[in-house]
Design a protein around this motif. Structure first.
Motif, short mmCIF file in Angstrom:
data_model
loop_
_atom_site.label_atom_id
_atom_site.label_comp_id
_atom_site.label_asym_id
_atom_site.label_seq_id
_atom_site.Cartn_x
_atom_site.Cartn_y
_atom_site.Cartn_z
N LEU A 1 -44.13 -25.64 18.29
CA LEU A 1 -44.07 -25.34 16.86
C LEU A 1 -43.41 -23.98 16.62
O LEU A 1 -42.58 -23.84 15.71
CB LEU A 1 -45.47 -25.38 16.25
CG LEU A 1 -45.59 -24.99 14.77
CD1 LEU A 1 -44.70 -25.87 13.90
CD2 LEU A 1 -47.04 -25.06 14.32
N CYS A 2 -43.77 -23.00 17.44
CA CYS A 2 -43.16 -21.67 17.30
C CYS A 2 -41.66 -21.72 17.55
O CYS A 2 -40.87 -21.08 16.84
CB CYS A 2 -43.82 -20.68 18.27
SG CYS A 2 -45.55 -20.32 17.88
N VAL A 3 -41.24 -22.48 18.56
CA VAL A 3 -39.82 -22.64 18.84
C VAL A 3 -39.11 -23.30 17.66
O VAL A 3 -38.04 -22.86 17.22
CB VAL A 3 -39.61 -23.48 20.13
CG1 VAL A 3 -38.14 -23.86 20.30
CG2 VAL A 3 -40.09 -22.71 21.35
N GLY A 4 -39.72 -24.36 17.12
CA GLY A 4 -39.13 -25.04 15.97
C GLY A 4 -39.00 -24.12 14.77
O GLY A 4 -37.98 -24.15 14.06
N LEU A 5 -40.01 -23.29 14.53
CA LEU A 5 -39.95 -22.35 13.41
C LEU A 5 -38.84 -21.32 13.61
O LEU A 5 -38.13 -20.96 12.66
CB LEU A 5 -41.30 -21.63 13.25
CG LEU A 5 -42.44 -22.47 12.65
CD1 LEU A 5 -43.74 -21.68 12.68
CD2 LEU A 5 -42.10 -22.90 11.23
N LEU A 6 -38.68 -20.83 14.85
CA LEU A 6 -37.61 -19.86 15.12
C LEU A 6 -36.23 -20.49 14.89
O LEU A 6 -35.33 -19.85 14.33
CB LEU A 6 -37.72 -19.34 16.55
CG LEU A 6 -38.87 -18.38 16.85
CD1 LEU A 6 -38.74 -17.83 18.27
CD2 LEU A 6 -38.91 -17.23 15.86
N PHE A 7 -36.06 -21.74 15.32
CA PHE A 7 -34.79 -22.43 15.07
C PHE A 7 -34.54 -22.56 13.57
O PHE A 7 -33.43 -22.29 13.08
CB PHE A 7 -34.81 -23.81 15.73
CG PHE A 7 -34.67 -23.80 17.23
CD1 PHE A 7 -34.26 -22.66 17.90
CD2 PHE A 7 -34.95 -24.93 17.97
CE1 PHE A 7 -34.12 -22.65 19.28
CE2 PHE A 7 -34.81 -24.93 19.35
CZ PHE A 7 -34.40 -23.78 20.01
N PHE A 8 -35.56 -23.00 12.84
CA PHE A 8 -35.40 -23.21 11.40
C PHE A 8 -35.11 -21.89 10.68
O PHE A 8 -34.21 -21.82 9.82
CB PHE A 8 -36.66 -23.85 10.83
CG PHE A 8 -36.69 -23.87 9.33
CD1 PHE A 8 -35.77 -24.63 8.61
CD2 PHE A 8 -37.61 -23.12 8.62
CE1 PHE A 8 -35.78 -24.64 7.22
CE2 PHE A 8 -37.63 -23.12 7.24
CZ PHE A 8 -36.71 -23.88 6.53
N LEU A 9 -35.84 -20.83 11.03
CA LEU A 9 -35.63 -19.54 10.38
C LEU A 9 -34.25 -18.97 10.73
O LEU A 9 -33.60 -18.34 9.89
CB LEU A 9 -36.73 -18.56 10.78
CG LEU A 9 -38.12 -18.88 10.20
CD1 LEU A 9 -39.17 -17.97 10.82
CD2 LEU A 9 -38.12 -18.75 8.68
N SER A 10 -33.80 -19.20 11.97
CA SER A 10 -32.46 -18.75 12.36
C SER A 10 -31.40 -19.46 11.53
O SER A 10 -30.44 -18.82 11.04
CB SER A 10 -32.22 -19.01 13.85
OG SER A 10 -33.14 -18.29 14.65
N ALA A 11 -31.54 -20.78 11.37
CA ALA A 11 -30.58 -21.54 10.57
C ALA A 11 -30.62 -21.11 9.10
O ALA A 11 -29.57 -20.97 8.44
CB ALA A 11 -30.87 -23.03 10.69
N THR A 12 -31.82 -20.88 8.59
CA THR A 12 -31.97 -20.46 7.19
C THR A 12 -31.39 -19.07 6.97
O THR A 12 -30.73 -18.81 5.95
CB THR A 12 -33.46 -20.47 6.79
OG1 THR A 12 -34.01 -21.76 7.06
CG2 THR A 12 -33.64 -20.17 5.31
N PHE A 13 -31.61 -18.17 7.93
CA PHE A 13 -31.05 -16.82 7.85
C PHE A 13 -29.53 -16.89 7.84
O PHE A 13 -28.85 -16.21 7.05
CB PHE A 13 -31.55 -16.00 9.04
CG PHE A 13 -30.95 -14.63 9.14
CD1 PHE A 13 -31.46 -13.57 8.41
CD2 PHE A 13 -29.86 -14.39 9.97
CE1 PHE A 13 -30.90 -12.29 8.50
CE2 PHE A 13 -29.30 -13.14 10.08
CZ PHE A 13 -29.81 -12.08 9.34
N HIS A 14 -28.98 -17.73 8.71
CA HIS A 14 -27.53 -17.84 8.81
C HIS A 14 -26.92 -18.41 7.52
O HIS A 14 -25.81 -18.01 7.13
CB HIS A 14 -27.17 -18.74 9.99
CG HIS A 14 -25.71 -18.96 10.17
ND1 HIS A 14 -24.82 -17.94 10.46
CD2 HIS A 14 -24.95 -20.10 10.09
CE1 HIS A 14 -23.60 -18.42 10.56
NE2 HIS A 14 -23.65 -19.73 10.34
N CYS A 15 -27.63 -19.31 6.87
CA CYS A 15 -27.11 -19.98 5.67
C CYS A 15 -27.51 -19.27 4.38
O CYS A 15 -27.20 -19.78 3.28
CB CYS A 15 -27.59 -21.43 5.63
SG CYS A 15 -27.03 -22.44 7.01
#
Length: 687
Positions: A134-148
């Motif tokens: 779950l932590c890995v998934g959140l980091l991926f999602f936050l990274s994508a959201t930050f980038h966009c």
């Protein structure tokens, strides 16, 4: 919120809900093997788990027990893990949605990760891996959201939330640091390039990162209170806390306290084989497409490169530091759980790859609806096939092997005895049953390996009422001067209680050998003073049906704890016979013959009772027959003993053709066969 974003959340929520509906019926209802028993026991009384402590998991597990009081502690924590695993799949789905919209690739990313064997298995038991997913998934999602993000305000908010999540994730599993060391420099560089990085923002990000570590306050508080009957370490001092956080007692950045190492190439090959077997070749091809086809895309290229960098750094570092022998199936099972973190990255890339492939085909060949439908069909086909393939192995709802193993052991112990545990299987299963379910409150569990640490007696000794500790259990070097810390001294200070060791005793300490004897007691061993007389017939009768065990032999995966527990129970049936055989080898005269005859009888009864049994039983029975022949048959027919010995030597070689003693066994078969022929040719020599 625009309709596309709403659809993304709906699709991700639906994916997580479907995964939860798949996981929940498969959840194990009893205590699993491995570390699960310890983690649940720690949560039961709010102690401290083994390094690095896992405070977030411990607190969530404690909360789940209180929210679901009608379930057993193990069932409630296993259920919690399954829900965390479902949320992890939703987070991976949402990551692809954030980059590509609500497309089939998003469901592929979250769904394929969830239904892969490894992820599914470790999401339906009480382990820290589903929370880390779950932590890995959140980091991926936050990274994508930050980038966009559209503006600096959004980037700042997401960066601060991400910093907090990084710290919080490290409160669970430290392997996450290998992703964080990639994310943090990238985020800082992006903020710097947008002229949004200042000293003030840097400090506030650091504060948010530090705030994520707040759950670690729980560990010194728990250690200071010292009310848990099972807890690891002494974290009341700064050095003790750092020792725990850095896993110094295991070896920092190592999986175990061992000097062993594995060739990096071998480890990487094993990981690749796992990816092909568990994620499937189409997913790996799509992951490669995801990287290659999105590199030039402004929106997806950066994230795909970032995820790939995380995957490579993690895989290479882990292959370097994983110091367990993966040639042993059980240790391979320990290692492969850590590949889940890289599997998540591959699934995100595969999701991007599916969408990119469909988009390119649509641009070049037209018929956009056709390729979208094809993408959905491919996703559904892969998911359905993987679910069908893995469901039987990953459905643990009826698996109670480890708990029954622990219950059988506890039921066999003498009243008010001291149980010296050793290893995860007996230690964690017995701890859970004894401390969480109050089974056999009269016995005392003492961990042999933990007594090598200075803190064990000081922190946990006062919870073990009636057990006397003369000092540290043992030192690495023994002499007459430090004999006060030996197992011999421990046994001498507790003469009023029976002492049983499960499983085995440490090789480092042999001080007890001259003063105490080790009698077989099922899976365990009875430790008694040498002066106590041993009655072979009485002991054979006492231990013959010590357990009520009905699991078929070799009925579990080689890498599972269930296999270990089942094998221990099967070998326990022969343990007394083996002990008597070994004892007879050191005896002379009448006693020697009596022990060999009793050993033969026990071996033969067991072999004739079961159609499937461990291969070494054949070898042991054949040897017992051969010894009786040497001693004049002891009332048994020479022909029957010769036949039995030859038959079971042959059966053993058929099952174990690569035994190092195979040539000697073949020579014995030849010799015994000649003896049998000679006996048949000389009728007057028959008895």
């Amino acid at each position: 919120m625009c309709w596309s974003v709403k659809r993304s959340w709906i699709l991700s929520g639906a994916t997580a809900a479907c995964v939860a509906a798949l996981y929940v019926p498969c959840v194990q209802r009893t205590v699993p093997g491995g570390d699960s028993g310890e983690l649940i026991t720690t949560a039961c009384e709010l102690g401290v788990a083994h390094p690095p402590g896992y405070p977030v998991f411990t607190l969530l597990a404690w909360l789940s027990m209180h929210l679901l009081p009608s379930l057993s502690p193990a069932h409630s924590v296993n259920l919690m893990s399954s829900l965390l695993g479902a949320l992890a799949s939703g987070a991976l789905c949402l990551t692809v949605c954030r980059l590509e919209g609500p497309v089939p690739g998003a469901v592929l990313a979250g769904g394929m990760f969830a239904v892969s064997r490894l992820s599914w298995q470790w999401s339906v038991v009480a382990e820290v891996f589903s929370l880390n997913n779950l932590c890995v998934g959140l980091l991926f999602f936050l990274s994508a959201t930050f980038h966009c993000a559209d503006n600096g305000t959004q980037r700042s908010k997401i960066a601060h939330l991400g910093a907090f999540c990084c710290g919080l994730g490290l409160c669970n599993q430290h392997t996450l640091i290998l992703y964080i060391v990639i994310i943090i420099p990238w985020v800082l560089y992006r903020l710097y390039s947008e002229k949004e990085l200042s000293l003030r923002s840097l400090v506030s990000l650091a504060v948010c990162f530090g705030a994520g570590f707040l759950p670690y306050i729980y560990i010194p508080v728990s250690s200071y209170r010292n009310t848990a009957r099972w807890s690891w370490g002494d974290q009341t001092s700064l050095s003790g806390l750092l020792t725990h956080l850095l896993r110094a007692e295991y070896g920092t950045f190592s999986l175990a306290k061992t000097s062993g190492s594995v060739n990096m190439t071998m480890m990487l090959q094993a990981q690749l084989h796992h990816c092909v077997a568990d994620l499937s070749l189409p997913v790996l091809v799509l992951a490669g497409n995801g990287l290659l086809l999105s590199i030039k895309d402004k929106k997806c290229g950066t994230i795909s490169l970032l995820v790939t960098a995380m995957l490579l750094v993690y895989s290479l570092f882990f292959a370097w530091r994983a110091n367990l022998d993966i040639g042993r199936p059980l240790l391979l099972g320990v290692v492969e759980r850590f590949w889940l973190q890289s599997d998540a990255a591959l699934c995100v890339l595969a999701g991007l790859g599916l969408n990119r492939t469909c988009s390119i085909l649509e641009r070049k060949l037209g018929s956009g609806a056709l390729w979208k439908i094809t993408g959905w069909l491919l996703t559904i086909t892969l998911l359905v096939h993987t679910v069908h393939t893995n469901h039987k192995e990953c459905n643990l709802s009826t698996n109670s092997v480890v708990e029954r193993f622990g219950l059988e052991l506890l039921a066999s112990f003498p009243k008010n005895s001291i149980i010296l545990t050793r290893g995860d299987l007996p230690g964690n299963s017995l701890r859970y049953l004894h401390y969480c379910k109050d089974v056999r409150p009269d016995v005392r569990l003492v961990d042999q390996e933990m007594m090598t640490y200075n803190w064990y007696i000081d922190k946990l000794g006062h919870h073990l009422h009636g057990v006397h500790f003369p000092g540290r259990f043992w030192d690495t070097v023994h002499s007459e001067e430090n004999d006060a810390f030996s197992l011999k001294n421990f046994l001498s200070h507790n003469p009023q209680r029976d002492v049983v060791a499960c499983i085995g005793l440490p090789n480092e300490d042999q001080s007890w050998v001259r003063s105490f004897s080790q009698w077989p007691f099922g899976v365990c061993d009875y430790l008694v003073p040498v002066q106590k007389k041993f009655h072979p017939e009485d002991w054979a009768q006492r231990t013959r049906h010590i357990y009520n065990w009905s699991e078929p032999h070799s009925s579990f995966s080689l890498s599972s704890w269930e296999r270990v527990a089942n094998e221990e129970m099967w070998q326990a049936r022969m343990k007394t016979a083996f002990f008597l055989f070994d004892l007879a080898e050191r005896m002379m005269g009448e006693a020697k013959a009596r022990l060999f005859e009793l050993s033969y009888t026990l071996y033969k009864d067991n072999v004739e009772t079961y159609s499937q049994y461990p291969s070494n039983w054949d070898k042991n029975l054949a040897l017992a027959c051969e010894r009786l022949l040497r001693l004049g048959h002891q009332g048994h027919s020479a022909d029957s003993l010769l036949t039995c010995s030859v038959q079971h030597f042959r059966l053993y070689l058929k099952k174990e053709p690569n035994d190092p003693q195979a040539s000697a066994i073949r020579s014995a078969i030849t010799h015994l066969s000649k003896e049998k022929d000679r006996l048949h040719q000389s009728p007057r020599n028959n008895t």
